[in-house]
Design an enzyme around this catalytic site. Structure first.
Site, PDB file in Angstrom:
ATOM      1  N   GLN A   1      -1.352  32.555  31.199  1.00  0.00           N
ATOM      2  CA  GLN A   1      -0.163  31.630  31.107  1.00  0.00           C
ATOM      3  C   GLN A   1       0.231  31.475  32.763  1.00  0.00           C
ATOM      4  O   GLN A   1       1.461  31.440  33.037  1.00  0.00           O
ATOM      5  CB  GLN A   1       0.916  32.401  30.389  1.00  0.00           C
ATOM      6  CG  GLN A   1       0.750  32.439  29.086  1.00  0.00           C
ATOM      7  CD  GLN A   1       1.795  33.204  28.265  1.00  0.00           C
ATOM      8  OE1 GLN A   1       2.900  33.761  28.983  1.00  0.00           O
ATOM      9  NE2 GLN A   1       1.360  33.703  27.114  1.00  0.00           N
TER      10      GLN A   1
ATOM     11  N   LEU B   1       4.090  26.978  17.160  1.00  0.00           N
ATOM     12  CA  LEU B   1       2.785  27.689  17.038  1.00  0.00           C
ATOM     13  C   LEU B   1       3.714  29.151  16.979  1.00  0.00           C
ATOM     14  O   LEU B   1       3.608  29.818  17.978  1.00  0.00           O
ATOM     15  CB  LEU B   1       2.031  27.642  18.304  1.00  0.00           C
ATOM     16  CG  LEU B   1       1.083  26.397  18.054  1.00  0.00           C
ATOM     17  CD1 LEU B   1       1.781  25.071  18.157  1.00  0.00           C
ATOM     18  CD2 LEU B   1      -0.035  26.419  19.269  1.00  0.00           C
ATOM     19  N   LEU B   2       3.593  29.814  15.487  1.00  0.00           N
ATOM     20  CA  LEU B   2       3.990  31.071  15.399  1.00  0.00           C
ATOM     21  C   LEU B   2       3.014  32.210  15.542  1.00  0.00           C
ATOM     22  O   LEU B   2       2.096  32.083  14.442  1.00  0.00           O
ATOM     23  CB  LEU B   2       4.878  30.870  14.278  1.00  0.00           C
ATOM     24  CG  LEU B   2       5.824  32.182  13.875  1.00  0.00           C
ATOM     25  CD1 LEU B   2       6.813  32.551  14.711  1.00  0.00           C
ATOM     26  CD2 LEU B   2       6.300  32.056  12.461  1.00  0.00           C
TER      27      LEU B   2
ATOM     28  N   GLY C   1       5.851  29.830  22.631  1.00  0.00           N
ATOM     29  CA  GLY C   1       6.502  31.043  23.292  1.00  0.00           C
ATOM     30  C   GLY C   1       5.892  31.293  24.618  1.00  0.00           C
ATOM     31  O   GLY C   1       6.259  32.579  25.113  1.00  0.00           O
TER      32      GLY C   1
ATOM     33  N   LYS D   1      -6.948  29.268  23.813  1.00  0.00           N
ATOM     34  CA  LYS D   1      -5.778  28.422  23.699  1.00  0.00           C
ATOM     35  C   LYS D   1      -6.039  27.150  23.822  1.00  0.00           C
ATOM     36  O   LYS D   1      -5.193  26.104  23.002  1.00  0.00           O
ATOM     37  CB  LYS D   1      -4.898  28.694  25.117  1.00  0.00           C
ATOM     38  CG  LYS D   1      -4.348  30.217  25.194  1.00  0.00           C
ATOM     39  CD  LYS D   1      -3.267  30.269  24.110  1.00  0.00           C
ATOM     40  CE  LYS D   1      -2.841  31.730  24.186  1.00  0.00           C
ATOM     41  NZ  LYS D   1      -1.990  32.137  25.407  1.00  0.00           N
TER      42      LYS D   1
ATOM     43  N   CYS E   1      10.662  48.853   2.405  1.00  0.00           N
ATOM     44  CA  CYS E   1      11.121  48.458   3.848  1.00  0.00           C
ATOM     45  C   CYS E   1      12.559  48.040   3.466  1.00  0.00           C
ATOM     46  O   CYS E   1      13.083  48.109   2.859  1.00  0.00           O
ATOM     47  CB  CYS E   1      10.259  47.265   4.210  1.00  0.00           C
ATOM     48  SG  CYS E   1      10.474  45.795   3.337  1.00  0.00           S
TER      49      CYS E   1
END
Length: 483
Positions: free
Chosen positions: A298, A185-186, A289, A267, A457
């Site tokens: 969390q 899950l990015l 993460g 979540k 960039c």
């Protein structure tokens, strides 16, 4: 040129059949990744090592091989092997000195010689001669045969001397895909990128699931991080990037859920959606993460309630890490400059978020939600491969190298963050304006559209993606600056 590659220690202690399988997987992975570097690259599996060779002595080829070997999971260390014809002891000692003298001051060493074939000397004689040669030229060193700082290894094969150069550490871990598939899950922040890397390094084919809370600019930025992680650490295998538009879910939660319970409910909805995506990519677990106590959702109590939303296995490799440890790791693996440029997209913000969610209360709040909405947003997901992301940006936006095309009508837009700009300011003889990439989509319309704009960039990926986004919005006066 030739390199010797050693497998990670955890591979070498496995059974003979498992070690053979892992070794062959790693060999095949290297063949795939190294093939584009040079037509002459040859990779050979030799049980206790892998040999990588290429014709000629091209420095660019050598550099690219080094980069790939450092970032391929399953490799403990590697070293370049220098080959010379066997002549006399003086020539061999000079060869060793050429490559090792500068490393010896302050370090102990041992010379190890192995021979194959018939020679008029034995290994110990050559070891002592080379050792004396090095001690004479470097006063600040010593011989230590049991536990040296530096091992100097030579292999004499008939009439050829093989000198093993300085060892370069690899990633360790296992080759992809010797472990089962996972879905990461990015979010684009420091944590999820590092967690993803940990599973790639351990040999899991790691797909990406992104819950879009911040619009197109947010997705473009997270795509860049996903592409970077794939290209650098796992390009031996195809990977999917699944983007789920979670704005309708967030709106549903904001409208119907009690303020204090919003974070946990969000979540849980993410895990439910990720579970559905995981089945699509045949992943055996979800990777997040999250770190214990980092934010209100969390706490251990809340994580327990969150996990109850799905039967999927949820893995949290960073659960006991401090934030600074995670940021330091992001710097080491190269995601930190990308992650720190992305603003926080919280989705929902509770005034007094619960830190000890009660399952019955959460379930009662979830009963107020649209029961069909989650399935709808997952079904509408955008699925891209990493190759799609690269090809889409390059093919749909054929942007030239514009270094020599700067004119008085050109304006460069520096889309980096303030810290990057301060560290390496852009020095050109045209006008430069600074707009962070995540504000570009909203602010570009306010610029003078009679002018030509070049985005800049450091790595060039974000500027190409942002230019593509502007092209898709109908702006054709934008390209990319590549100094």
């Amino acid at each position: 040129m030739k390199f010797v590659v050693r497998l990670h220690a955890e591979i070498t202690i496995k059974s003979r059949s498992v070690r053979k399988r892992y070794g062959k997987v790693l060999t095949n992975n290297l063949r795939k990744i190294l093939a584009p570097v040079d037509d002459s690259v040859y990779v050979k599996w030799l049980w206790d090592r892998i040999e990588v060779s290429a014709d000629g002595d091209d420095s660019q080829v050598r550099s690219e091989i080094n980069e790939i070997l450092q970032n391929t999971p399953g490799i403990s260390w590697f070293a370049e092997v220098i080959e010379r014809p066997l002549t006399d002891f003086d020539a061999i000692a000079e060869l060793v000195g050429e490559h090792w003298l500068k490393r010896l001051p302050g370090n102990s060493f041992a010379v190890r010689v192995k021979r194959k074939g018939n020679h008029e000397f034995n290994s110990q004689q050559l070891e002592r001669y080379i050792g004396g040669y090095l001690l004479e030229r470097v006063p600040d060193t010593s011989v230590n045969l049991s536990n040296p700082d530096l091992d100097i290894a030579l292999q004499i094969t008939n009439k050829i001397v093989h000198l093993v150069g300085e060892r370069v550490n690899g990633l360790g871990g296992f080759p992809i895909p010797t472990q089962e598939t996972v879905l990461s899950l990015l979010s684009g922040g420091f944590d999820s990128g590092v967690a993803t890397y940990e599973f790639i390094r351990r040999g899991a084919r790691t797909h990406f699931c992104f819950f879009n809370l911040g619009g197109d600019a947010h997705e473009v930025a997270v795509r860049q991080i996903a592409y970077y992680l794939w290209k650098r650490y796992s390009s031996s295998h195809p990977i999917k990037f699944i983007s789920v538009d979670f704005a309708p879910i967030v709106d549903d939660i904001l409208t119907n859920v009690d303020n204090g319970q919003m974070g946990v409910v969000l979540k849980r909805q993410m895990l439910r959606a990720a579970d559905k995506v995981a089945r699509y990519v045949k992943a055996q677990a979800l990777v997040t993460g999250e770190a214990m106590g980092q934010v209100s959702s969390q706490t251990l109590s809340n994580l327990k309630v969150i996990d109850q939303a799905t039967s999927a296995l949820v893995l949290r490799p960073l659960i006991s890490k401090d934030k600074q440890e995670i940021v330091d790791e992001a710097k080491r693996i190269g995601t930190e400059p990308l992650a720190k440029s992305i603003p926080e997209y919280c989705g929902v913000i509770s005034n007094k978020p619960t830190v000890k969610a009660i399952p019955a209360v959460i379930e009662a709040e979830e009963a107020k939600l649209n029961k069909d909405l989650l399935e709808q947003v997952v079904q509408a997901s955008n699925v891209l491969s990493m190759q799609d992301i690269a090809t889409q940006t390059d093919a749909e936006l054929a942007l030239p190298d514009t270094t020599t095309e700067l004119s008085s009508q050109t304006i460069i837009i520096d889309i980096r963050n303030d810290e990057e700009i301060e560290t390496a300011p852009l020095s050109v003889e045209v006008e430069v304006i600074e707009i962070p990439f995540f504000k570009l989509a909203s602010q570009f319309a306010e610029l003078d559209q009679s002018r030509e704009y070049l985005l800049y960039c450091d790595q060039g990926i974000m500027s190409r993606m942002q230019a593509l986004l502007l092209h898709e919005s109908g702006y054709n006066n934008v390209s990319v600056y590549k100094p």
